[in-house]
Design an enzyme around this catalytic site. Structure first.
Site, PDB file in Angstrom:
ATOM      1  N   VAL A  64       0.811  -1.222   0.000  1.00  0.00           N
ATOM      2  CA  VAL A  64       0.000   0.000   0.000  1.00  0.00           C
ATOM      3  C   VAL A  64       0.847   1.277   0.000  1.00  0.00           C
ATOM      4  CG1 VAL A  64      -1.989  -1.118   1.088  1.00  0.00           C
ATOM      5  CG2 VAL A  64      -0.279   0.016   2.532  1.00  0.00           C
ATOM      6  N   TYR A 156       8.368   9.296  11.137  1.00  0.00           N
ATOM      7  CA  TYR A 156       7.163   8.503  11.426  1.00  0.00           C
ATOM      8  C   TYR A 156       6.113   9.360  12.139  1.00  0.00           C
ATOM      9  CZ  TYR A 156       4.583   4.903  14.163  1.00  0.00           C
ATOM     10  OH  TYR A 156       3.633   4.117  14.774  1.00  0.00           O
ATOM     11  N   ALA A 159       4.591  11.938   9.864  1.00  0.00           N
ATOM     12  CA  ALA A 159       3.646  11.346   8.913  1.00  0.00           C
ATOM     13  C   ALA A 159       2.331  10.991   9.613  1.00  0.00           C
ATOM     14  CB  ALA A 159       4.256  10.099   8.273  1.00  0.00           C
TER      15      ALA A 159
HETATM   16  P1  NDP Z   1       3.590  -4.960  12.675  1.00  0.00           P
HETATM   17  O1  NDP Z   1       4.873  -4.524  12.045  1.00  0.00           O
HETATM   18  O2  NDP Z   1       3.646  -6.013  13.708  1.00  0.00           O
HETATM   19  O3  NDP Z   1       2.570  -5.382  11.507  1.00  0.00           O
HETATM   20  C1  NDP Z   1       2.413  -4.512  10.413  1.00  0.00           C
HETATM   21  C2  NDP Z   1       1.489  -5.106   9.390  1.00  0.00           C
HETATM   22  O4  NDP Z   1       1.431  -4.215   8.261  1.00  0.00           O
HETATM   23  C3  NDP Z   1       1.992  -6.442   8.833  1.00  0.00           C
HETATM   24  O5  NDP Z   1       0.880  -7.210   8.436  1.00  0.00           O
HETATM   25  C4  NDP Z   1       2.799  -6.006   7.619  1.00  0.00           C
HETATM   26  O6  NDP Z   1       3.000  -7.086   6.710  1.00  0.00           O
HETATM   27  C5  NDP Z   1       1.894  -4.894   7.080  1.00  0.00           C
HETATM   28  N1  NDP Z   1       2.588  -3.949   6.206  1.00  0.00           N
HETATM   29  C6  NDP Z   1       3.743  -3.288   6.460  1.00  0.00           C
HETATM   30  N2  NDP Z   1       4.108  -2.557   5.395  1.00  0.00           N
HETATM   31  C7  NDP Z   1       3.144  -2.770   4.440  1.00  0.00           C
HETATM   32  C8  NDP Z   1       2.966  -2.311   3.112  1.00  0.00           C
HETATM   33  N3  NDP Z   1       3.846  -1.470   2.546  1.00  0.00           N
HETATM   34  N4  NDP Z   1       1.872  -2.708   2.423  1.00  0.00           N
HETATM   35  C9  NDP Z   1       0.963  -3.562   2.989  1.00  0.00           C
HETATM   36  N5  NDP Z   1       1.090  -4.039   4.244  1.00  0.00           N
HETATM   37  C10 NDP Z   1       2.179  -3.647   4.962  1.00  0.00           C
HETATM   38  O7  NDP Z   1       2.906  -3.603  13.229  1.00  0.00           O
HETATM   39  P2  NDP Z   1       2.006  -3.303  14.523  1.00  0.00           P
HETATM   40  O8  NDP Z   1       0.918  -4.298  14.607  1.00  0.00           O
HETATM   41  O9  NDP Z   1       2.907  -3.069  15.667  1.00  0.00           O
HETATM   42  O10 NDP Z   1       1.428  -1.875  14.125  1.00  0.00           O
HETATM   43  C11 NDP Z   1       0.200  -1.687  13.474  1.00  0.00           C
HETATM   44  C12 NDP Z   1      -0.096  -0.197  13.440  1.00  0.00           C
HETATM   45  O11 NDP Z   1      -0.076   0.342  14.769  1.00  0.00           O
HETATM   46  C13 NDP Z   1       0.926   0.617  12.631  1.00  0.00           C
HETATM   47  O12 NDP Z   1       0.258   1.630  11.921  1.00  0.00           O
HETATM   48  C14 NDP Z   1       1.816   1.221  13.713  1.00  0.00           C
HETATM   49  O13 NDP Z   1       2.417   2.424  13.279  1.00  0.00           O
HETATM   50  C15 NDP Z   1       0.804   1.449  14.827  1.00  0.00           C
HETATM   51  N6  NDP Z   1       1.407   1.536  16.159  1.00  0.00           N
HETATM   52  C16 NDP Z   1       1.996   0.427  16.734  1.00  0.00           C
HETATM   53  C17 NDP Z   1       2.564   0.528  17.989  1.00  0.00           C
HETATM   54  C18 NDP Z   1       3.209  -0.625  18.678  1.00  0.00           C
HETATM   55  O14 NDP Z   1       3.803  -0.431  19.773  1.00  0.00           O
HETATM   56  N7  NDP Z   1       3.144  -1.835  18.162  1.00  0.00           N
HETATM   57  C19 NDP Z   1       2.575   1.813  18.725  1.00  0.00           C
HETATM   58  C20 NDP Z   1       1.931   2.893  18.039  1.00  0.00           C
HETATM   59  C21 NDP Z   1       1.375   2.735  16.796  1.00  0.00           C
HETATM   60  P3  NDP Z   1       4.234  -7.089   5.624  1.00  0.00           P
HETATM   61  O15 NDP Z   1       5.455  -6.654   6.359  1.00  0.00           O
HETATM   62  O16 NDP Z   1       4.284  -8.510   5.116  1.00  0.00           O
HETATM   63  O17 NDP Z   1       3.831  -6.146   4.534  1.00  0.00           O
END
Ligand code: NDP
Length: 257
Positions: A64, A156, A159
């Protein structure tokens, strides 16, 4: 929530079609699972499939970060589901750097593409059907770290700040069409991405501010389901008078209000 209608069980989101980005692990996978449990049909995406994509979801690989990837995903949602009623923008993240001047140009751009523009593209592609039906629910996943603008993550948090501002404006624009737009801002959540990022951060030669869950007043890291609970509330009819909000789910680490 389950109700009984004409003698048969009706779950809260029965008949709703949902798209969740980044549903292969972490917070996204928990959101997918809870949506399925609530009766929704769920399409999810990541760059590659994993064994942790919840069973029962339809998985389409997509990146995405590009307009072309968002267009392919929107086309798949149209083709497979005939459109979506619920859109959860969860894919996001970025790697930390020792300071803002160490962040390469392509990482600034990449952070914007993944954490902000991917939502703009998908919203613009998928809200036409919602407008026609005069109904829709959109949730953007930001970060509770945005107000603090933490140094190693300026690309980050900047954004995500853009995402929050956009989300508030979109809420006003789409409210007359019956479409609700809200943001959820997670604190420190135990996910594969979150843990890997905090590990990289700890290795940097900068003060690891906020690195310890001792900083969380409720005394533990969040679980993916803590965030999914908030998302499920926002997309349910229980939040029918809520739009333009930003719900901090952070164990009290970043007090607001
Ligand atoms: P993870 O890295 O554990 O999971 C991220 C998910 O997004 C995976 O399924 C990954 O799969 C997918 N993803 C990443 N890049 C892309 C891409 N370019 N296109 C499509 N899919 C993509 O993340 P979290 O669960 O920790 O985080 C989820 C959300 O919460 C994010 O927006 C993060 O910024 C936010 N967040 C998380 C925090 C935390 O402490 N965990 C704190 C604050 C915010 P793949 O790599 O195979 O593409």
């Amino acid at each position: 929530m389950t109700t009984i209608e004409n003698g048969s069980e009706k779950r809260e989101l029965t008949g709703k079609r949902a798209l969740v980005t980044g549903g292969s692990r972490g917070i996204g996978a928990a959101v997918v699972r809870q949506l399925l449990d609530a009766g929704a049909e769920v399409l999810t995406t990541a760059r590659s499939a994993t064994s942790t994509v919840p069973e029962g979801a339809t998985f389409v690989p997509a990146d995405v970060r590009t307009r072309a990837g968002a267009e392919a995903l929107a086309a798949a949602a149209q083709e497979l589901f005939g459109g979506v009623d619920i859109l959860v923008h969860n894919a996001g993240g970025a790697r930390p750097y020792p300071g803002s001047s160490a962040i390469p140009d392509e990482e600034w751009q990449g952070a914007l593409d993944l954490n902000y523009l991917a939502s703009v593209w998908l919203d613009s592609l998928l809200t036409a059907g919602m407008r026609e039906r005069r109904s829709g629910r959109i949730v953007h996943i930001s970060s509770a770290a945005v107000p603090a603008s933490t140094g190693p993550f300026l690309h980050y948090t900047a954004a995500k700040a853009a995402l929050e501002n956009y989300s508030r404006g979109l809420a006003k624009e789409l409210a007359p069409f019956g479409i609700r737009v809200n943001t959820v801002s997670p604190g420190r959540v135990a996910t594969p991405g979150g843990e890997a990022t905090r590990e990289l951060w700890a290795q940097l030669d900068v003060a690891p501010a906020g690195q310890d869950h001792a900083a969380v007043p409720l005394g533990r890291d969040g679980l993916p389901d803590d965030i999914a609970d908030a998302v499920l509330f926002l997309v349910s009819d229980r939040a029918s008078w809520l739009t333009g909000s930003n719900l901090f789910v952070d164990g009290g680490e970043f007090p607001r209000g």
